[in-house]
Design a protein around this motif. Structure first.
Motif: not given
Length: 513
Positions: A321-340
């Motif tokens: 998760n992260g925060e923007h303009n005082g609001k918490l958001f959760a995010v996953n998706g896309g592709w992992h890095d190859a190394a981790d």
């Protein structure tokens, strides 16, 4: 995912090499030279062994209550053997057996470390060299080896095996156990060449992917006994389909013997033979790279984040998760890095665009199955760059983790530097505007998505221009811009991205910037 063909792996090939000398380093019947450090424990077990009555067991939990403070992930369970400063230069391979017993774990590995205190230190002052990650199959004995042809080993002080504790993936239990047995030092024939361009002895270096029907077809030869000729042999008939001369060539990187069969254009399955040495089989085909496209596509599918990949992992990182303009958001998706298991929105975007370009090429060639599958994978990445866009110039740009997280927001595995970094930087918005414009022009069946991508491409280009006019290139070196991979971009790369994005938007909308 495509099944793995272990018969073609380097590990399978390496075990066919002739062993000239073999000496036991430790048979695990005496534990006096072993010591433990870090998470978990090590002990001698008689539950199973490969040779003798006992093996060494490393045991660690899949997750812990606090970070250890050293090692990778949550920390390390380290089992170290006191070698005592022995000279291993008469050997070129370590050979041993490992039995993983890790409930529900689908991706298994154990690390091996070698430390040397001789003329060349291993690891060096930067922590490089002497580390090897061993991929394993769960629930069976794995025969393993590590060639060490160029590793400094004139005064070896320590050999270690290490469990890196990375958290609990969907199907995993509470513990990780690895039994190690029968560690040997070996001298083998024809070890791999590490540095330089020369092949190993009695080896033919060729394109394992194969060769295009009308493309250049060459290989490098290092075979001790031959009559100056090479043959291209038909796999199905075992008959010679083409014969040519072996030629000596001198280049700026060395002198080589090479073969050239560019003139041979009959499609089929073949192998190269020089004297009594033959290669594995390969294909000559006008569409030779389609097989590689499927394999790359398979790799990217397995790298998906937040998606249940059959046989690999469940839907992951739902709590990052992260925060923007005082609001918490959760995010996953896309592709992992190859190394981790980190995620870089920039890299996901670039990969999505590359896959979309490949999809367009497959469509042009009439390969509809490949086109549809490539488009599906590209749209997975496009969804992520839209998901991480906040519509005001700011984006969720990057998060770093090497953990399977617990799914609960606010616990230690998603706090601190593992939180998603958010920033507004012109460089990224230029790049994403180009990607969005390209995707809009490539999508046919989803009118709403196509129009939305067109809209945000123009918006993101304007956000980028506004910031660039204020800060110019200096934002790349401003830590407030967000410290991640894009901060390494050069001015020339910056200019190229601005030009490329503006060109794509002009092609899409007819508007000049």
């Amino acid at each position: 995912p495509l099944p793995l063909d272990y018969s073609k792996s380097f590990e399978t090939f390496g075990l066919t090499k002739t062993v000239l000398k073999s000496d036991i380093l430790c048979d695990m019947e005496d534990m006096s030279k072993w010591s433990h450090k870090g998470i978990g424990t090590i002990y001698q077990t008689n539950e199973r062994s490969k040779d003798g009555s006992h093996s060494l067991r490393l045991s660690a939990p899949t997750t812990v209550d606090e970070f250890l403070g050293w090692g990778l992930g949550f920390g390390t369970c380290l089992a170290s053997y006191d070698v005592g400063g022995e000279n291993w230069e008469k050997y070129n391979r370590l050979h041993f057996y490992i039995y993983p017993d890790c409930e529900g774990a689908r991706s298994i590995y154990l690390n091996l470390y070698v430390e040397n205190d001789g003329e060349i230190k291993v690891p060096d002052q930067y922590g490089r060299e002497g580390y090897h990650e061993i991929n394993l199959i769960n629930g069976q004995w794995n025969e393993c080896f590590v060639e060490m042809t160029e590793l400094a080993r004139d005064k070896v002080t320590k050999l270690s095996f290490a469990i890196e504790v990375f958290g609990k993936e969907r199907t995993m239990g509470d513990s990780l156990k690895f039994d190690v047995d029968n560690v040997k030092l070996e001298l083998i024939e024809n070890p791999e060449v590490v540095s330089g361009w020369q092949p190993a002895d009695n080896r033919i270096i060729f394109s394992t992917t194969g060769y295009g029907k009308e493309s250049e077809k060459t290989a490098i030869v290092k075979v001790a006994n031959h009559n100056g000729k090479f043959q291209i042999v038909d796999y199905n008939t075992n008959q010679t389909a083409f014969e040519g001369d072996i030629k000596a060539e001198k280049t700026h990187i060395g002198s080589f013997e090479t073969v050239n069969f560019t003139d041979f254009q009959k499609e089929g399955r073949y192998y190269i033979r020089v004297g009594d040495v033959s290669t594995m089989t390969f294909y000559i085909d006008r569409n030779i790279w389609e097989d590689s496209a499927w394999r790359v596509l398979n790799f990217m599918f397995v790298e998906r984040c937040g998606y249940p990949v059959p046989g690999k992992h469940g839907a992951c990182h739902t709590d990052l998760n992260g925060e923007h303009n005082g609001k918490l958001f959760a995010v996953n998706g896309g592709w992992h890095d190859a190394a981790d298991m980190s995620q870089q929105t920039m890299q996901t975007g670039e990969i999505a665009m590359s896959i979309m370009e490949m999809a367009n090429r497959a469509k042009e060639k009439g390969n509809n199955d490949l086109y549809l599958r490539l488009k599906e994978e590209a749209l997975w990445g496009i969804d992520y760059i839209l998901k991480t866009r906040f519509g005001d110039g700011y984006r969720a740009q990057t998060w770093g983790t090497n953990l399977w997280t617990d799914g609960f927001i606010g616990t230690m595995d998603d706090e601190g530097w593992r939180r998603i970094r958010v920033h507004n930087r012109a460089f990224e918005n230029f790049v994403f505007s180009g990607i969005e414009a390209h995707a809009s022009m490539s999508i046919e069946s989803d009118e709403m998505l196509r129009d939305h991508l067109k809209k945000v491409a123009e918006e993101d280009f304007k956000f980028a221009m506004e910031r660039f006019e204020k800060l110019g290139y200096e934002e790349l070196f401003d830590i407030r811009g967000g410290v991640d991979h894009a901060a390494m971009a050069s001015r020339s790369q910056y200019m190229a991205n601005v030009s490329y994005a503006a060109s794509l938007i002009y092609k899409l909308t007819g508007k000049q910037y």
